[in-house]
Design a protein around this motif. Structure first.
Motif, PDB file in Angstrom:
ATOM      1  N   ASP A 173     -14.426  -3.431   0.424  1.00 20.33           N
ATOM      2  CA  ASP A 173     -13.880  -3.775   1.185  1.00 20.33           C
ATOM      3  C   ASP A 173     -11.829  -3.711   1.298  1.00 20.33           C
ATOM      4  O   ASP A 173     -11.748  -4.142   2.325  1.00 20.33           O
ATOM      5  N   ALA A 174     -11.381  -3.444  -0.062  1.00 25.01           N
ATOM      6  CA  ALA A 174     -10.268  -3.411   0.099  1.00 25.01           C
ATOM      7  C   ALA A 174      -9.738  -1.561   0.625  1.00 25.01           C
ATOM      8  O   ALA A 174      -8.947  -1.240   1.670  1.00 25.01           O
ATOM      9  N   LEU A 175     -10.796  -1.134   0.686  1.00 23.50           N
ATOM     10  CA  LEU A 175     -10.840   0.395   0.887  1.00 23.50           C
ATOM     11  C   LEU A 175     -10.636   0.827   2.485  1.00 23.50           C
ATOM     12  O   LEU A 175     -10.394   1.175   3.058  1.00 23.50           O
ATOM     13  N   LYS A 176     -11.866  -0.014   2.762  1.00 18.15           N
ATOM     14  CA  LYS A 176     -11.885  -0.102   4.514  1.00 18.15           C
ATOM     15  C   LYS A 176     -10.966  -0.867   5.241  1.00 18.15           C
ATOM     16  O   LYS A 176     -10.506  -0.336   6.274  1.00 18.15           O
ATOM     17  N   ALA A 177     -10.432  -1.892   4.597  1.00 16.70           N
ATOM     18  CA  ALA A 177      -9.151  -2.751   5.458  1.00 16.70           C
ATOM     19  C   ALA A 177      -8.233  -1.772   5.415  1.00 16.70           C
ATOM     20  O   ALA A 177      -7.173  -1.549   6.304  1.00 16.70           O
ATOM     21  N   PHE A 178      -7.236  -0.977   3.361  1.00 20.12           N
ATOM     22  CA  PHE A 178      -6.544   0.289   4.069  1.00 20.12           C
ATOM     23  C   PHE A 178      -7.182   1.273   4.563  1.00 20.12           C
ATOM     24  O   PHE A 178      -5.973   1.587   5.695  1.00 20.12           O
ATOM     25  N   GLN A 179      -8.085   1.462   5.137  1.00 17.93           N
ATOM     26  CA  GLN A 179      -8.386   2.752   6.242  1.00 17.93           C
ATOM     27  C   GLN A 179      -8.041   2.479   7.450  1.00 17.93           C
ATOM     28  O   GLN A 179      -7.070   3.016   7.744  1.00 17.93           O
ATOM     29  N   ARG A 180      -8.290   1.217   7.564  1.00 16.43           N
ATOM     30  CA  ARG A 180      -8.342   0.894   9.468  1.00 16.43           C
ATOM     31  C   ARG A 180      -7.272   0.679   9.252  1.00 16.43           C
ATOM     32  O   ARG A 180      -6.174   1.158  10.464  1.00 16.43           O
ATOM     33  N   ALA A 181      -5.907   0.299   8.557  1.00 21.54           N
ATOM     34  CA  ALA A 181      -4.484  -0.037   8.520  1.00 21.54           C
ATOM     35  C   ALA A 181      -3.944   1.051   8.956  1.00 21.54           C
ATOM     36  O   ALA A 181      -2.717   1.416   9.905  1.00 21.54           O
ATOM     37  N   VAL A 182      -4.444   1.814   7.481  1.00 19.30           N
ATOM     38  CA  VAL A 182      -3.823   3.509   7.830  1.00 19.30           C
ATOM     39  C   VAL A 182      -3.428   3.467   9.282  1.00 19.30           C
ATOM     40  O   VAL A 182      -2.462   4.748   9.408  1.00 19.30           O
ATOM     41  N   ALA A 183      -4.940   3.927   9.629  1.00 20.43           N
ATOM     42  CA  ALA A 183      -5.389   5.063  10.823  1.00 20.43           C
ATOM     43  C   ALA A 183      -5.082   4.394  12.319  1.00 20.43           C
ATOM     44  O   ALA A 183      -4.290   5.270  12.753  1.00 20.43           O
ATOM     45  N   THR A 184      -4.540   2.372  11.877  1.00 20.48           N
ATOM     46  CA  THR A 184      -4.048   2.250  12.756  1.00 20.48           C
ATOM     47  C   THR A 184      -2.377   1.798  12.700  1.00 20.48           C
ATOM     48  O   THR A 184      -1.121   1.412  14.429  1.00 20.48           O
ATOM     49  N   GLY A 185      -1.817   1.898  11.452  1.00 19.87           N
ATOM     50  CA  GLY A 185      -0.679   2.372  11.782  1.00 19.87           C
ATOM     51  C   GLY A 185      -0.028   0.861  11.811  1.00 19.87           C
ATOM     52  O   GLY A 185       0.686   0.229  11.826  1.00 19.87           O
ATOM     53  N   ASP A 186      -0.422  -0.456  11.397  1.00 21.59           N
ATOM     54  CA  ASP A 186      -0.685  -1.556  11.406  1.00 21.59           C
ATOM     55  C   ASP A 186       0.695  -2.177  10.367  1.00 21.59           C
ATOM     56  O   ASP A 186      -0.697  -2.358   8.943  1.00 21.59           O
ATOM     57  N   LEU A 187       0.988  -2.784  10.831  1.00 23.03           N
ATOM     58  CA  LEU A 187       2.495  -3.252   9.653  1.00 23.03           C
ATOM     59  C   LEU A 187       1.727  -4.345   8.670  1.00 23.03           C
ATOM     60  O   LEU A 187       1.758  -3.990   7.147  1.00 23.03           O
ATOM     61  N   GLN A 188       1.334  -5.223   9.553  1.00 22.66           N
ATOM     62  CA  GLN A 188       0.839  -5.855   8.400  1.00 22.66           C
ATOM     63  C   GLN A 188      -0.212  -6.095   8.150  1.00 22.66           C
ATOM     64  O   GLN A 188      -0.376  -6.396   6.895  1.00 22.66           O
ATOM     65  N   ARG A 189      -1.111  -5.344   8.700  1.00 18.06           N
ATOM     66  CA  ARG A 189      -2.546  -5.066   7.846  1.00 18.06           C
ATOM     67  C   ARG A 189      -2.236  -4.386   6.928  1.00 18.06           C
ATOM     68  O   ARG A 189      -2.835  -5.050   5.583  1.00 18.06           O
ATOM     69  N   LEU A 190      -1.280  -3.772   6.616  1.00 20.37           N
ATOM     70  CA  LEU A 190      -0.893  -3.069   5.618  1.00 20.37           C
ATOM     71  C   LEU A 190      -0.394  -3.994   4.264  1.00 20.37           C
ATOM     72  O   LEU A 190      -0.483  -3.847   2.819  1.00 20.37           O
ATOM     73  N   LEU A 191       1.049  -4.651   5.041  1.00 22.06           N
ATOM     74  CA  LEU A 191       1.657  -5.726   4.157  1.00 22.06           C
ATOM     75  C   LEU A 191      -0.050  -6.217   3.519  1.00 22.06           C
ATOM     76  O   LEU A 191      -0.022  -6.757   2.215  1.00 22.06           O
ATOM     77  N   ASP A 192      -0.928  -6.592   3.700  1.00 17.72           N
ATOM     78  CA  ASP A 192      -2.026  -8.149   3.394  1.00 17.72           C
ATOM     79  C   ASP A 192      -2.550  -7.085   2.530  1.00 17.72           C
ATOM     80  O   ASP A 192      -2.998  -8.374   1.761  1.00 17.72           O
ATOM     81  N   ILE A 193      -2.615  -5.703   2.555  1.00 18.12           N
ATOM     82  CA  ILE A 193      -3.273  -4.966   1.199  1.00 18.12           C
ATOM     83  C   ILE A 193      -3.090  -4.589   0.398  1.00 18.12           C
ATOM     84  O   ILE A 193      -3.912  -4.237  -0.537  1.00 18.12           O
ATOM     85  N   LEU A 194      -1.934  -4.713   0.368  1.00 16.74           N
ATOM     86  CA  LEU A 194      -0.843  -3.844  -0.484  1.00 16.74           C
ATOM     87  C   LEU A 194      -0.783  -4.880  -1.928  1.00 16.74           C
ATOM     88  O   LEU A 194       0.414  -5.732  -1.354  1.00 16.74           O
TER      89      LEU A 194
END
Length: 292
Positions: A173-194
């Motif tokens: 789950d964490a890997l998929k969320a991180f992959q999406r966040a990195v690919a889209t450059g979504d700052l908030q998604r990155l903050l949510d998973i880091l």
């Protein structure tokens, strides 16, 4: 060539490679050590060998120690941060918790803080559970000295050992969320998973661009990743198992450009290891080509 010698070497080859890799943090150097081990093993009189596995481990350990000391001198002049060479692993390695942790990027970096002999003793005792007498022969020390070294190394590693593991489901789950966040450059998604105290390390070897110092904290890491256009194509980010843990392999023009290995604790990413040094990716390129 003696068939019995060949059979013994082939039987224990995976063990010998793992011993060498955990001591060196380099698949290429581990392969070289195995070649050196084979050359020495081929000249051994098997009638004089009581335990072939132990004898092979002893040769491998001694060859790895010699190479480790030489690598240590090279690392002193290394440009930027040094990270272990990524090793492609299969799901069964990830399921073996002890083995996966022992080859993880985080643990290999901890092992880098040991002396060569401490590292050899720790790997042989704590990872492969060899008897003290076998280890003593391998590192050319007395059993009493090996016990002291093992105790010292164990305490050193325990103080720096990465945190506990999470379930495979949480990891995916964490890997998929991180992959999406990195690919889209979504700052908030990155903050949510880091994790708040996440650390990103980069290794370009002075050959390609990479961060030269650790990037610490969710805000700093997220801003760096979100601001990079490098990972903008989700199709170019391939989820993989590297060093027994989840990772993203990024390809550019068909070639591996970056391996981004993850450390996940409590569902959040606590460590990111970006290996970009082309020399460290060549072995992985061969492995992925073979598995396609």
């Amino acid at each position: 060539m003696n068939e019995a010698a060949t059979e013994a070497f082939v039987t224990h080859r995976n063990l010998l490679f793992t011993v060498a890799y955990e001591m060196l943090g380099s698949a290429a150097d581990a392969e070289d050590v195995l070649q050196e081990t084979w050359l020495k093993w081929a000249g051994v009189d098997l009638d004089e060998v009581r335990d072939r596995r132990a004898y092979l481990v002893r040769i491998t350990t001694r060859q790895a120690l010699t190479r480790l000391r030489a690598l240590g001198r090279r690392k002193e002049s290394y440009v930027g941060q040094w990270l272990p060479e990524p090793l492609l692993t299969t799901p069964d390695v990830a399921e073996d918790v002890e083995l996966a942790d022992s080859v993880s990027m985080a643990m290999l970096l901890v092992l880098e803080t040991l002396t060569p002999t401490e590292r050899a003793v720790f790997v042989l005792r704590e990872v492969f559970d060899l008897d003290y007498d076998e280890i003593a022969e391998a590192v050319d020390k007395t059993q009493a000295a090996v016990r002291q070294i093992a105790h010292r190394a164990r305490a050193h590693v325990a103080a720096r050992r990465p945190r506990g593991r999470v379930s495979p489901a949480e990891t995916q789950d964490a890997l998929k969320a991180f992959q999406r966040a990195v690919a889209t450059g979504d700052l908030q998604r990155l903050l949510d998973i880091l994790a708040p105290d996440v650390v990103l390390l980069g290794d370009g070897g002075g050959v390609v661009q990479a961060v030269l110092e650790p990037v610490v904290g969710a805000g700093n890491v997220a801003s760096l990743l979100a601001g990079s256009s490098r990972f903008g194509d989700v199709a170019a980010l391939r989820p993989s198992q590297v060093n027994g843990h989840p990772a993203l392999i990024f390809r550019l023009n068909g070639e591996i450009d970056t391996v981004l290995a993850l450390r996940i604790d409590d569902g959040l990413i606590t460590g990111l290891y970006a290996v970009r040094n082309p020399e460290k990716l060549s072995h992985l390129e061969q492995e992925t080509s073979l598995r396609r």
